[in-house]
Scaffold this motif. Structure first.
Motif, PDB file in Angstrom:
ATOM      1  N   GLU A  37       1.082  -1.248  -0.087  1.00  0.00           N
ATOM      2  CA  GLU A  37       0.159   0.064  -0.075  1.00  0.00           C
ATOM      3  C   GLU A  37       0.773   1.275   0.034  1.00  0.00           C
ATOM      4  O   GLU A  37       1.794   1.304   0.853  1.00  0.00           O
ATOM      5  N   SER A  46     -12.064   4.330  -0.971  1.00  0.00           N
ATOM      6  CA  SER A  46     -12.746   3.872   0.345  1.00  0.00           C
ATOM      7  C   SER A  46     -12.875   4.515   1.642  1.00  0.00           C
ATOM      8  O   SER A  46     -13.742   4.765   2.398  1.00  0.00           O
ATOM      9  N   MET A 338     -13.420  -1.116  -9.529  1.00  0.00           N
ATOM     10  CA  MET A 338     -14.746  -0.938  -9.536  1.00  0.00           C
ATOM     11  C   MET A 338     -15.305   0.061  -8.822  1.00  0.00           C
ATOM     12  O   MET A 338     -14.719   0.555  -7.848  1.00  0.00           O
ATOM     13  N   GLY A 341     -17.415  -0.278  -5.078  1.00  0.00           N
ATOM     14  CA  GLY A 341     -16.729  -1.426  -4.330  1.00  0.00           C
ATOM     15  C   GLY A 341     -17.100  -1.631  -2.781  1.00  0.00           C
ATOM     16  O   GLY A 341     -16.454  -2.752  -2.406  1.00  0.00           O
TER      17      GLY A 341
HETATM   18  C1  LIG Z   1     -17.520  10.318  -3.266  1.00  0.00           C
HETATM   19  C2  LIG Z   1     -17.803   8.720  -3.146  1.00  0.00           C
HETATM   20  C3  LIG Z   1     -18.704   8.111  -2.975  1.00  0.00           C
HETATM   21  C4  LIG Z   1     -18.950   6.766  -3.059  1.00  0.00           C
HETATM   22  N1  LIG Z   1     -20.107   6.029  -2.539  1.00  0.00           N
HETATM   23  C5  LIG Z   1     -20.200   4.758  -2.621  1.00  0.00           C
HETATM   24  C6  LIG Z   1     -21.428   4.201  -2.157  1.00  0.00           C
HETATM   25  O1  LIG Z   1     -22.316   4.629  -1.426  1.00  0.00           O
HETATM   26  N2  LIG Z   1     -21.319   2.508  -2.020  1.00  0.00           N
HETATM   27  C7  LIG Z   1     -20.442   2.013  -2.702  1.00  0.00           C
HETATM   28  O2  LIG Z   1     -20.525   0.615  -2.717  1.00  0.00           O
HETATM   29  N3  LIG Z   1     -19.396   2.722  -3.467  1.00  0.00           N
HETATM   30  C8  LIG Z   1     -19.352   3.937  -3.291  1.00  0.00           C
HETATM   31  N4  LIG Z   1     -18.011   4.594  -3.871  1.00  0.00           N
HETATM   32  C9  LIG Z   1     -17.348   3.751  -4.526  1.00  0.00           C
HETATM   33  C10 LIG Z   1     -16.380   3.144  -3.512  1.00  0.00           C
HETATM   34  O3  LIG Z   1     -15.927   3.806  -2.631  1.00  0.00           O
HETATM   35  C11 LIG Z   1     -15.045   2.351  -4.373  1.00  0.00           C
HETATM   36  O4  LIG Z   1     -15.512   1.815  -5.404  1.00  0.00           O
HETATM   37  C12 LIG Z   1     -14.259   1.492  -3.337  1.00  0.00           C
HETATM   38  O5  LIG Z   1     -13.912   2.434  -2.085  1.00  0.00           O
HETATM   39  C13 LIG Z   1     -12.960   0.980  -4.373  1.00  0.00           C
HETATM   40  O6  LIG Z   1     -11.985   0.334  -3.299  1.00  0.00           O
HETATM   41  P1  LIG Z   1     -10.648   0.053  -3.888  1.00  0.00           P
HETATM   42  O7  LIG Z   1     -10.216  -0.863  -2.586  1.00  0.00           O
HETATM   43  O8  LIG Z   1     -10.840  -0.732  -5.193  1.00  0.00           O
HETATM   44  O9  LIG Z   1     -10.074   1.332  -4.095  1.00  0.00           O
HETATM   45  P2  LIG Z   1      -9.104   2.302  -3.040  1.00  0.00           P
HETATM   46  O10 LIG Z   1      -9.948   2.362  -1.943  1.00  0.00           O
HETATM   47  O11 LIG Z   1      -9.109   3.546  -3.949  1.00  0.00           O
HETATM   48  O12 LIG Z   1      -7.891   1.670  -2.744  1.00  0.00           O
HETATM   49  C14 LIG Z   1      -6.948   1.285  -3.713  1.00  0.00           C
HETATM   50  C15 LIG Z   1      -5.641   1.554  -2.898  1.00  0.00           C
HETATM   51  O13 LIG Z   1      -4.309   1.346  -3.725  1.00  0.00           O
HETATM   52  C16 LIG Z   1      -3.429   2.303  -3.274  1.00  0.00           C
HETATM   53  N5  LIG Z   1      -2.392   2.322  -4.415  1.00  0.00           N
HETATM   54  C17 LIG Z   1      -2.472   2.881  -5.719  1.00  0.00           C
HETATM   55  N6  LIG Z   1      -1.573   3.014  -6.513  1.00  0.00           N
HETATM   56  C18 LIG Z   1      -0.765   2.214  -5.659  1.00  0.00           C
HETATM   57  C19 LIG Z   1       0.887   1.860  -5.982  1.00  0.00           C
HETATM   58  N7  LIG Z   1       1.480   2.402  -6.998  1.00  0.00           N
HETATM   59  N8  LIG Z   1       1.349   0.889  -4.877  1.00  0.00           N
HETATM   60  C20 LIG Z   1       0.769   0.710  -3.704  1.00  0.00           C
HETATM   61  N9  LIG Z   1      -0.555   1.139  -3.505  1.00  0.00           N
HETATM   62  C21 LIG Z   1      -1.364   1.725  -4.458  1.00  0.00           C
HETATM   63  C22 LIG Z   1      -3.958   3.473  -2.888  1.00  0.00           C
HETATM   64  O14 LIG Z   1      -3.302   4.292  -2.009  1.00  0.00           O
HETATM   65  C23 LIG Z   1      -5.427   2.941  -2.185  1.00  0.00           C
HETATM   66  O15 LIG Z   1      -5.188   2.748  -0.943  1.00  0.00           O
HETATM   67  C24 LIG Z   1     -17.963   6.129  -3.517  1.00  0.00           C
HETATM   68  C25 LIG Z   1     -16.692   6.537  -3.916  1.00  0.00           C
HETATM   69  C26 LIG Z   1     -16.591   8.105  -3.755  1.00  0.00           C
HETATM   70  C27 LIG Z   1     -15.223   8.608  -3.878  1.00  0.00           C
END
Ligand SMILES: Cc1cc2nc3c(=O)[nH]c(=O)nc-3n(C[C@H](O)[C@H](O)[C@H](O)COP(=O)(O)OP(=O)(O)OC[C@H]3O[C@@H](n4cnc5c(N)ncnc54)[C@H](O)[C@@H]3O)c2cc1C
Length: 378
Positions: A37, A46, A338, A341
């Motif tokens: 991370e 998230s 996605m 998520g």
């Molecule tokens: C304003 C907003 C409202 C939302 N509302 C909803 C909702 O009501 N319901 C719902 O289901 N979803 C909602 N979503 C969508 C949901 O939050 C996301 O789909 C979900 O959090 C994605 O999770 P993730 O783990 O894929 O991504 P992230 O939480 O973005 O995690 C990705 C991680 O990868 C790390 N990373 C990136 N590049 C690197 C690298 N080179 N090396 C190491 N680490 C790296 C980042 O630091 C990050 O911690 C919303 C999103 C937003 C922004």
């Protein structure tokens, strides 16, 4: 991929998806899991999320069903983890004060009921029985979707990573992935600024950065920019007693719909428009205006103060639907990208594990393969 030999799996990213996957993968004893991370777990999308777990507005039917399955899986996952993972039960309540919007809501409820979604229209009296402190103003129609929940993502991520670590996973925070070592057409190692980690499988659960990371091995992941803002407040009176999430109508043409949830520390999260709405306004004025709108419906939160929050970027594939699975061009690179998520984390955690560890191709993911974007995509 299934065998008795050890499989080294690297997960890039510790948001809800990376953390939930780490938990599920680490339950298989033959796997050695490393999570990399770049910052601290949960700071990506998230941590900015409204985190409403639902299938309410999800279309078409296939996508609704995917979200519905995952919503139901949250209950099982909570039971399995058997600790506080920040879930708030009680469903989602919404109402409309304009005839056209009311008719749309009634139609939607009818459609969702046909699909077997546990939701129903409710009266003003039923609304107030659920949430006595609500001052809803005019109510043309209202609904309650009983199974919906919201989740405090930081708690959920911590628990998943802790459990994964108890099963032997290693989590490196402040460790940014910068490149990959390719050998015989596969990822042999994941590089960071000062070292490299050899692997059998690399999983990109890196949110919006997935496109940039995949491009390092010449895989194109089409994404759109989707900025959104969910403001925070200071702790205030406990105002939601039964439901997890409310959606309130716009006060007038100059405002948008409002969504609100309350956390265990009694702070609020408030957003406007739809879950996919674009917003980049990080100002105190915007945060104050949103909170004022909420106070009109919930006078008991008069003591709350708005805290502006930085814009969050939703991981958003170009067509809005998830991208899941191994890539054709680099067969040991697994993509988990996605929107929604938070809703989808339990399903992706469990089903992607079947694909990664057992070599299954889960039917539910068929509409969500990278190849749907056409021949130009490797
Ligand atoms: C304003 C907003 C409202 C939302 N509302 C909803 C909702 O009501 N319901 C719902 O289901 N979803 C909602 N979503 C969508 C949901 O939050 C996301 O789909 C979900 O959090 C994605 O999770 P993730 O783990 O894929 O991504 P992230 O939480 O973005 O995690 C990705 C991680 O990868 C790390 N990373 C990136 N590049 C690197 C690298 N080179 N090396 C190491 N680490 C790296 C980042 O630091 C990050 O911690 C919303 C999103 C937003 C922004």
């Amino acid at each position: 991929m299934a065998s008795a030999k050890t499989t080294k799996i690297i997960i890039v990213g510790a948001g809800v998806i990376g953390a939930c996957l780490a938990y599920h993968l680490s339950l298989r004893p033959q796997n050695v899991i490393t999570v990399l991370e770049r910052d601290i777990p949960g700071v990506g999308a998230s941590g900015h999320s409204f985190a409403w777990v639902n299938a309410f507005g999800k279309d078409p039917r296939d996508y609704h069903t995917l979200n519905r399955r995952s919503l139901d899986m949250w209950y099982r996952l909570a039971h399995k983890l058997d600790t506080d993972i920040g879930i708030h039960y009680g469903g989602e309540m919404r109402w409309e004060n304009k005839t056209v919007r009311a008719a749309q809501l009634e139609q939607r409820i009818q459609q969702l009921q046909t699909w077997g979604y546990p939701c129903k229209l409710i009266t003003r009296e039923e609304m107030l029985a659920l949430e006595p402190e609500l001052s809803p103003g005019a109510v043309e129609t209202a609904s309650h979707s009983e199974a919906d929940i919201h989740v405090e993502t930081d708690k959920f991520i911590s628990v998943c990573l802790e459990r994964a670590q108890e099963s032997g996973a290693i989590v490196h925070s402040k460790t940014s992935v910068t490149d990959f070592v390719i050998r015989n057409g596969k990822i042999a190692a994941v590089k960071t600024s000062d070292t490299e980690f050899s692997c059998d499988v690399a999983v990109l659960a890196s949110g919006v950065q997935t496109t940039e990371l995949a491009s390092l091995v010449d895989v194109h992941i089409p994404q759109q920019r989707s900025p959104g803002i969910v403001i925070k407040t200071t702790p205030c009176t406990q105002v939601l007693h039964s439901v997890a999430v409310i959606h309130a109508p716009a006060a007038d043409e100059n405002h948008q719909h409002l969504h609100l949830r309350q956390l265990a520390d009694r702070t609020l999260r408030i957003g406007q428009g739809t879950q996919e709405g674009i917003n980049r306004d990080e100002s105190q004025e915007h945060a104050d205006a949103l909170l004022d709108q909420a106070k009109a419906y919930l006078p008991a939160i008069a003591d709350a103060k708005a805290i502006p929050t930085a814009v969050g970027y939703r991981p958003m594939p170009l067509d809005g639907f998830p991208i899941l699975g191994f890539t054709k061009a680099v067969p040991n690179l697994y993509i988990a990208l996605m929107h929604s998520g938070v809703t989808l984390a339990p399903l992706v955690g469990e089903m992607a594990t079947l694909e990664i560890v057992d070599g299954a191709r889960v039917d539910w993911f068929s509409p969500y393969r990278l190849e749907r974007f056409g021949k130009t995509i490797k």
